[in-house]
Scaffold this active site. Structure first.
Site, mmCIF file in Angstrom:
data_model
loop_
_atom_site.group_PDB
_atom_site.id
_atom_site.type_symbol
_atom_site.label_atom_id
_atom_site.label_comp_id
_atom_site.label_asym_id
_atom_site.label_seq_id
_atom_site.Cartn_x
_atom_site.Cartn_y
_atom_site.Cartn_z
ATOM 1 N N GLY A 99 0.866 -1.172 0.000
ATOM 2 C CA GLY A 99 0.000 0.000 0.000
ATOM 3 C C GLY A 99 0.901 1.220 0.000
ATOM 4 C CB SER A 131 4.594 -3.491 -2.260
ATOM 5 O OG SER A 131 4.610 -2.255 -2.905
ATOM 6 C CB ALA A 132 4.325 -0.535 1.698
ATOM 7 C CG HIS A 168 6.102 -2.062 -7.280
ATOM 8 N ND1 HIS A 168 5.116 -2.908 -7.733
ATOM 9 C CD2 HIS A 168 5.780 -1.788 -5.979
ATOM 10 C CE1 HIS A 168 4.227 -3.106 -6.766
ATOM 11 N NE2 HIS A 168 4.611 -2.449 -5.682
ATOM 12 C CD GLU A 203 5.392 -4.544 -10.843
ATOM 13 O OE1 GLU A 203 4.883 -4.979 -11.890
ATOM 14 O OE2 GLU A 203 4.940 -3.568 -10.215
#
Lengths: 244, 244
Positions: A99, A131-132, A168, A203
């Protein structure tokens, strides 16, 4: 800032949660099961889900979504936003969803989870983040791609690794658009933070740390950036010996 | 956070400094000359250049580049990094170059320029900024696209406008890439900051504020985002009456 990686640390850090056309966490399901399954006791105590990167959806909704997905793999999971601080000690492991990284860090610190979770991880409890959630394991969140929609008291994160991740990661840019490329952004990071390597995690790929051994797995791999050196493309299985 | 725009404020805020295939500031040269020329006294005292967004080049090199470009338009310019604080009062106007917004804000605050420049702008001195320099005029830099390579003490900026700008705005995304779109990022900003409109300024376009009148000029225009409303595309010349 260069902490020696503890031999007890067990981390699975994903660049992303969904490959194009795929379902949520599907591309990494085998890796997740292998990682959490290998934890032995882990599946018995519920995992603690850290939903704090969610912005456009509530923490409840994000947790419900994660609970369902992890149930499909055989893991029980509870949301940290509804749990008391004792939950960190009791957790079978930790899952930090993606997020907005600024929001994740802000809430983790504000609610007292940041230090508590890091402490349990140093004791050997497994951590899965995408991700985060992957950024959070790094010394700082200074290599996030996110918009700073909220202001954490500090950009310092859990500091479990001695290098930075850029989730990413891609070298692609929009044609006829003047914004900086990812490589230019990381080069800027290195002008001001020359000691911290940055691993641009493409990714589909992930990083696994266990027994002091760091492994790049799955997908197209990563690009390693060090200040003053030419970036180096790494495929899954490549040595990450220089990284700690 | 919603400050009433002072009628004395004179701002020219560009999304970007170079259009594809064009020279540096070429696309906006007519607008820059019109804006600075119209200042009357402005061309007589040198402009103060704020080079602090530069990361991959030195402040001296960035200032030399700007000095040459502005000389071509007939304006003298000095670098703020070599000037004492009295230079703010003496400046004919201010030029804030693009680069990394976090670095620009960090250095502006750390060196004492942030408040000093804002004060002169409220007195009617003209301000030209592009990209990071445009973000600086907003209440905060929370809608920057940049990587947080350095940590300013606060994300609060000059607060001359009652809304946020997103420079280099585009709705385009990389095909088969999972990173958030600009619209998603701005929607996240609005969940946490619902009162501040965001104007996504497309490359090639600019905003001019003078006599309390805000104008969108040049290029393809902008997209206006407000919490809970459908984004609205604006062309140069469109009314910005709702924005302050």
């Amino acid at each position: 800032m260069h902490q020696r990686i503890g031999h007890r640390l067990r981390l699975l850090l994903l660049s992303n949660s969904r490959n194009p056309g795929g379902g949520w966490l599907d591309h990494a399901e085998g890796e997740i099961r292998d990682f959490l399954g290998a934890a032995g006791a882990t599946p018995r105590a519920p995992l603690l889900f850290l939903p704090f990167a969610a912005v456009s959806m509530s923490f409840d909704a994000y947790t419900a979504m994660a609970r369902q997905r992890f149930a499909k793999m055989g893991y029980a999971l509870v949301g940290a936003h509804r749990a008391g601080p004792a939950a960190a000690r009791a957790a079978g492991g930790f899952v930090a969803g993606g997020g907005n990284t600024f929001r994740l860090l802000h809430e983790m610190r504000r609610r007292g989870w940041l230090e508590r979770v890091a402490r349990e991880l140093r004791r050997g409890r497994p951590y899965l983040g995408w991700s985060a959630g992957a950024n959070l394991a790094c010394p700082t969140i200074r290599t996030t791609n996110d918009m700073p929609v909220i202001e954490p008291a500090s950009l310092a994160a859990m500091g479990l690794l001695g290098f930075q991740l850029n989730p990413h990661y891609t070298e692609r840019t929009l044609p006829r658009h003047g914004g900086e490329s990812r490589d230019q952004r990381i080069a800027e990071f290195h002008v001001l933070n020359p000691r911290l390597p940055v691993l641009g995690l493409r990714e589909g790929s992930l990083l696994r740390l266990e027994g002091g051994r760091l492994e790049l797995r799955l997908g197209p791999g990563a690009r390693l950036f060090r200040a003053g050196r030419k970036p180096r493309d790494l495929k899954p299985g490549a040595s990450l010996a220089g990284l700690r």
